[in-house]
Design a protein around this motif. Structure first.
Motif, short mmCIF file in Angstrom:
data_model
loop_
_atom_site.label_atom_id
_atom_site.label_comp_id
_atom_site.label_asym_id
_atom_site.label_seq_id
_atom_site.Cartn_x
_atom_site.Cartn_y
_atom_site.Cartn_z
N MET A 1 -17.13 -82.13 37.15
CA MET A 1 -17.70 -83.32 36.77
C MET A 1 -18.55 -83.23 35.59
SD MET A 1 -20.33 -86.06 39.03
CE MET A 1 -21.85 -84.97 38.41
N HIS A 2 -18.54 -84.13 34.64
CA HIS A 2 -19.33 -84.21 33.34
C HIS A 2 -20.37 -84.77 33.67
CE1 HIS A 2 -15.75 -83.19 30.86
NE2 HIS A 2 -14.98 -84.24 31.61
N ARG A 3 -21.55 -84.17 33.10
CA ARG A 3 -23.03 -84.44 33.32
C ARG A 3 -23.51 -85.05 31.73
NH1 ARG A 3 -21.77 -80.69 36.71
NH2 ARG A 3 -22.64 -80.96 38.90
N ALA A 8 -24.45 -90.45 23.39
CA ALA A 8 -24.05 -89.40 22.18
C ALA A 8 -23.30 -88.27 23.15
CB ALA A 8 -25.16 -88.98 21.51
N ASP A 9 -23.72 -88.07 24.24
CA ASP A 9 -22.62 -87.00 24.90
C ASP A 9 -21.31 -87.58 25.36
OD1 ASP A 9 -25.03 -85.66 24.87
OD2 ASP A 9 -25.84 -86.26 26.79
N VAL A 10 -21.19 -88.74 25.55
CA VAL A 10 -19.77 -89.50 26.00
C VAL A 10 -18.73 -89.08 24.88
CG1 VAL A 10 -18.83 -91.52 26.64
CG2 VAL A 10 -20.94 -91.10 27.24
N PRO A 11 -17.69 -88.67 25.08
CA PRO A 11 -16.62 -88.33 24.05
C PRO A 11 -16.08 -89.69 23.44
CG PRO A 11 -16.06 -87.23 25.94
CD PRO A 11 -17.14 -88.14 26.52
N GLY A 46 -5.52 -95.44 37.08
CA GLY A 46 -5.53 -94.39 35.87
C GLY A 46 -6.82 -94.52 35.06
N ALA A 47 -7.95 -94.91 35.63
CA ALA A 47 -9.07 -94.71 34.99
C ALA A 47 -10.18 -93.70 35.43
CB ALA A 47 -10.13 -96.08 35.27
N SER A 48 -11.17 -93.33 34.59
CA SER A 48 -12.23 -92.49 35.10
C SER A 48 -13.27 -93.16 35.94
CB SER A 48 -12.74 -91.86 33.83
OG SER A 48 -12.03 -91.28 32.99
N ALA A 49 -13.78 -92.45 37.01
CA ALA A 49 -14.69 -92.67 37.69
C ALA A 49 -16.16 -92.34 37.28
CB ALA A 49 -14.65 -92.53 39.24
N VAL A 50 -17.13 -93.29 37.07
CA VAL A 50 -18.40 -92.95 36.49
C VAL A 50 -19.47 -93.50 37.41
CG1 VAL A 50 -19.68 -92.94 34.44
CG2 VAL A 50 -17.06 -92.97 34.19
N ALA A 51 -20.58 -92.84 37.47
CA ALA A 51 -21.83 -93.42 37.95
C ALA A 51 -22.75 -93.24 36.95
CB ALA A 51 -22.14 -92.76 39.37
N VAL A 52 -23.62 -94.56 37.04
CA VAL A 52 -24.64 -94.49 36.08
C VAL A 52 -25.94 -94.53 36.91
CG1 VAL A 52 -25.99 -95.87 34.11
CG2 VAL A 52 -23.40 -95.80 34.46
N THR A 53 -26.90 -93.58 36.48
CA THR A 53 -28.11 -93.56 37.30
C THR A 53 -29.16 -93.03 36.52
OG1 THR A 53 -28.99 -92.56 39.40
CG2 THR A 53 -27.69 -91.00 37.97
N PHE A 54 -30.34 -92.88 36.90
CA PHE A 54 -31.67 -92.90 36.06
C PHE A 54 -32.49 -91.83 36.73
CE2 PHE A 54 -30.32 -97.20 37.09
CZ PHE A 54 -29.74 -97.49 35.91
N THR A 55 -33.49 -91.18 35.59
CA THR A 55 -34.57 -90.55 35.94
C THR A 55 -35.59 -90.59 35.02
OG1 THR A 55 -35.08 -88.14 36.23
CG2 THR A 55 -33.39 -88.41 34.44
N PRO A 56 -36.86 -90.61 35.64
CA PRO A 56 -37.17 -90.77 36.97
C PRO A 56 -36.63 -92.21 37.52
CG PRO A 56 -39.02 -91.31 35.71
CD PRO A 56 -37.92 -90.97 34.79
N VAL A 89 -21.11 -88.38 35.48
CA VAL A 89 -22.39 -89.12 35.85
C VAL A 89 -23.07 -89.22 34.60
CG1 VAL A 89 -24.65 -89.01 36.90
CG2 VAL A 89 -22.71 -88.49 38.32
N LEU A 90 -23.60 -90.63 34.12
CA LEU A 90 -24.45 -90.75 33.06
C LEU A 90 -25.80 -91.04 33.56
CD1 LEU A 90 -24.96 -91.34 30.00
CD2 LEU A 90 -24.27 -93.64 30.36
#
Length: 333
Positions: A1-3, A8-11, A46-56, A89-90
């Motif tokens: 899994m990409h983290r 800017a990290d997203v290709p 045929g898509a990518s599964a992505v979760a957007v979450t936050f810290t803190p 995960v972003l």
């Protein structure tokens, strides 16, 4: 899994994607149900599964005095999210500046421009953007504007059973916190789908356990994971290979009796989490990062009238922990 922690990290050219947004604290069974369904839908299209979450956690920024204790730190949250099959995960730093985005700015920048969302999966109670001004209707309207569909997920509840409350209450992080407040780590594991975790660096304590014949590994005060009610617990200690590393890949998984509390027999004032690895006096865990998985509460914290009475009870705790842990660590979810 990409983290990823920044757009800017997203290709370049990433997408299309199926995206969901949430805090996912604890990554409990409700989260897992939603995310595995999202992954399946993404694979089928045929898509990518992505979760957007936050810290803190956003509440730690907006209302720190009322923010709930977090069930998982970022390292464990990301590991558990990876276990659902997500492609990425972003993990976005949450600041007051970030929070000032309008709903349209957030959607256009992150979901559309960054992740090329084809579908956005949300609950009916979704809120986003400045002062939570965006809701489900806003998301649907923005979907029409930017060309993505919105899938609405209903609350996920346990299958009906004879257990009190099941079939009526949805899986939730709040439910887990209530159970941990009561010291019910078995109940918490039922909602989480796994034992509750604490993670931290082992630091020096008073060495009193060693003097009594039960040397303990003391977690640093900044350990992550909600600390449950005071008491003695049976659990597993995992020494991770590197800081922030996956607990599942720990080279050692050791049975332990875990004490949580202020050590009232010695008039202690500081609340501590310390683990005695059963039948081991040769371990040097100082400065190592460990994960504790709590399996069962053996008893509440007590004050004993003598050191001899305490030591006798500690021997009994160890014997009971050995019985509880006889079947070995739980398999990963």
């Amino acid at each position: 899994m990409h983290r990823w922690t920044d757009l800017a990290d997203v290709p370049d050219g990433f997408g299309p994607s199926v995206v969901t947004i949430g805090n996912f604290d604890g990554v409990h069974r409700g989260h897992v149900s939603v995310l595995t369904r999202l992954v399946a839908d993404a694979r089928a299209s045929g898509a990518s599964a992505v979760a957007v979450t936050f810290t803190p956690h956003p509440q730690q920024v907006h209302r720190p005095e009322h923010a709930p204790p977090l069930l998982t730190g970022d390292a464990d949250r990301l590991e558990l999210l990876a276990g659902t099959g997500l492609d990425a995960v972003l993990l976005l730093p949450y600041t007051l500046g970030f929070a000032r985005q309008t709903p349209a700015e957030f959607v256009e920048r992150y979901l559309v421009g960054g992740l090329a969302a084809r579908t956005v999966v949300v609950g009916r109670d979704v809120r986003f953007g400045w002062e939570n001004s965006g809701d489900l209707g806003t998301m649907i309207e923005l979907g029409r504007r930017y060309g993505f569909t919105v899938e609405v997920l209903e609350d996920v509840v346990p299958e009906p059973s004879a257990s009190e409350g099941e079939g009526h209450r949805r899986w939730s992080s709040t439910w887990v916190r209530e159970l941990l407040d009561a010291g019910d780590v078995i109940g918490a594991a039922h909602v989480l789908g796994r034992p509750h975790r604490l993670r931290g660096v082992v630091v020096h304590g008073d060495a009193r356990g060693r003097e009594l014949g039960f040397p303990t590994a003391n977690l640093a005060p900044d350990a992550t994971g909600m600390v449950p009610a005071d008491g003695v617990y049976a659990g597993w200690l995992r020494r991770v290979a590197e800081p922030g590393g996956p607990a599942a890949d720990a080279p050692e998984v050791l049975p332990a009796a875990v004490s949580i509390g202020t050590n009232p027999t010695f008039a202690g004032l500081q609340r501590r989490v310390e683990a005695y690895v059963l039948d081991r006096t040769d371990l040097d865990l100082y400065d190592d990062e460990v994960v504790l998985e709590l399996v069962d509460r053996l008893r509440p914290t007590e004050r004993f009238d003598s050191v001899e009475a305490l030591v006798e009870q500690m021997h009994d705790d160890v014997a009971r922990a050995r019985v509880v842990l006889a079947d070995g660590p739980a398999t990963a979810r």
